[in-house]
Enzyme design. Sequence first.
Site, PDB file in Angstrom:
ATOM      1  N   ARG A 100      -1.006   2.043  -8.118  1.00 57.95           N
ATOM      2  CA  ARG A 100       0.077   2.512  -8.915  1.00 57.95           C
ATOM      3  C   ARG A 100       1.428   1.517  -9.038  1.00 57.95           C
ATOM      4  NH1 ARG A 100       1.490   8.096  -7.429  1.00 57.95           N
ATOM      5  NH2 ARG A 100      -0.675   8.391  -6.750  1.00 57.95           N
ATOM      6  N   THR A 101       1.612   1.152  -8.108  1.00 58.72           N
ATOM      7  CA  THR A 101       2.979   0.189  -7.908  1.00 58.72           C
ATOM      8  C   THR A 101       2.709  -1.068  -8.859  1.00 58.72           C
ATOM      9  OG1 THR A 101       3.460   0.743  -5.851  1.00 58.72           O
ATOM     10  CG2 THR A 101       4.606  -1.090  -6.747  1.00 58.72           C
ATOM     11  N   LYS A 128      -2.450 -15.777   7.925  1.00 59.27           N
ATOM     12  CA  LYS A 128      -1.422 -15.083   6.805  1.00 59.27           C
ATOM     13  C   LYS A 128      -0.088 -15.929   6.646  1.00 59.27           C
ATOM     14  CE  LYS A 128      -0.221 -11.658   9.839  1.00 59.27           C
ATOM     15  NZ  LYS A 128      -0.976 -10.409  10.485  1.00 59.27           N
ATOM     16  N   ARG A 150       4.047  -7.833  -3.026  1.00 55.10           N
ATOM     17  CA  ARG A 150       3.803  -6.665  -1.870  1.00 55.10           C
ATOM     18  C   ARG A 150       2.702  -7.310  -0.782  1.00 55.10           C
ATOM     19  NH1 ARG A 150       1.419  -0.574  -2.421  1.00 55.10           N
ATOM     20  NH2 ARG A 150       3.464  -0.490  -3.074  1.00 55.10           N
ATOM     21  N   HIS A 178      10.692  -0.786   0.426  1.00 55.35           N
ATOM     22  CA  HIS A 178      10.101  -0.734  -0.870  1.00 55.35           C
ATOM     23  C   HIS A 178      11.315  -0.168  -1.933  1.00 55.35           C
ATOM     24  CE1 HIS A 178       7.170   0.119  -3.592  1.00 55.35           C
ATOM     25  NE2 HIS A 178       6.402   0.916  -3.106  1.00 55.35           N
TER      26      HIS A 178
HETATM   27  C1  NCD Z   1       4.011   3.931  -1.239  1.00 52.78           C
HETATM   28  C2  NCD Z   1       3.771   2.574  -0.436  1.00 52.78           C
HETATM   29  O1  NCD Z   1       2.903   1.733  -0.851  1.00 52.78           O
HETATM   30  O2  NCD Z   1       4.662   2.356   0.354  1.00 52.78           O
HETATM   31  N1  NCD Z   1       3.267   4.043  -2.320  1.00 52.78           N
HETATM   32  C3  NCD Z   1       3.428   3.391  -3.383  1.00 52.78           C
HETATM   33  O3  NCD Z   1       4.241   2.582  -3.465  1.00 52.78           O
HETATM   34  N2  NCD Z   1       2.777   3.843  -4.258  1.00 52.78           N
HETATM   35  C4  NCD Z   1       3.720   5.096  -0.077  1.00 52.78           C
HETATM   36  C5  NCD Z   1       2.466   5.205   0.569  1.00 52.78           C
HETATM   37  O4  NCD Z   1       1.659   4.516   0.516  1.00 52.78           O
HETATM   38  O5  NCD Z   1       2.318   6.173   1.120  1.00 52.78           O
END
Ligand code: NCD
Length: 358
Positions: A100-101, A128, A150, A178
Amino acid sequence: MTSKRLILNPLAALARSCRSVSLVTPARHPYISLAMSDGSATTSFRHRHLLGIEGFSPDEITLILDIAESHVEPNRQPDKKRSLMRGRTVINLFFENSTRTRTSFELAGKRLGADVINMSVSGSSIKKGETLIDTAVTLNAMHPDVLVVRHAESGAVQLLSEKVNCAVINAGDGSHEHPTQALLDALTIRRRKGKLGGLTVAICGDVLHSRVARSNIQLLNIMGARVRVVAPRTLLPAEIERLGVEVFHDMRRGLADVDIVMMLRLQTERMQGSFVPSTREYYRFFGLDYEKLAAAKPDALIMHPGPMNRGVEIDSEVADDIDRSVIRQQVEMGVAVRMACLELLGRDTERGNGPALP
Ligand code: NCD
């Protein structure tokens, strides 16, 4: 065992494990002036990168939310494409899985007219640090304008930002920050409640492993909201009070008269060992159902960053309750907020493209 200490300086720990290379002289552009996307006001934004909410002023947060707001309606139209970032290159660099992100950033970049490239890198845990820097150097040589990163390690995104010329946006680093999630949550709340200041927000569940919680706690405090955390002792970092929250271990008490109930996913993938007796037990005491929700204000909103564990931290019906839950609106606001962040950091500004590579 996962460390329960508060991550206040994640970079220091990570930097020690990586070789020290200075590839570029960091650009000195602490203050960027620009016109807003609707062409109206001119305002100021002091940041070259978006690494976390920490260090942002209420005005800067409001600026991002206002720009994001200007993207909400156009995003609902059949023709969503704008040209604010035409010719710019955005690279989504994801060292940790995300659907989703990544999709949200990809749509945001494309709707602004930028070229967007997605890169997924699965890192070997031993090397890493090396992988991170090598990848940053390679991508930097291709002159991207914005890197969206990320990474599973707290501090990794900041480390990477020190090795590149372009703007860097943190799309989630370990259990540290985040920032775009907190901004999209803020936009969702502001649209429904008309304000952030003065509201009482309960952040419930796995705070220990949650970068969403950390960014939200900071943003809500900066904007004058009252923040509570509600969780079992095992899922709270030591010294959490230092971040300016009230701590509760009981849902009914923690939710009493709150305006916003923000649920967190139980992050089993980050847990080594046992943090809760069982998911069933966890649901009984900390899962949001109508009975526990009754303690909150009658018009309290329900939020969750997703992905949800239905029946673990939240009852399925509560999650889908269109009168109370704004979980889908959060997803919608995510694209608008990421457009605002890309626009602010990646547009033509005084910063230009930073210093030339040697
Ligand atoms: C969050 C994340 O990745 O930190 N989700 C996201 O950004 N879609 C929260 C989560 O993973 O629970």
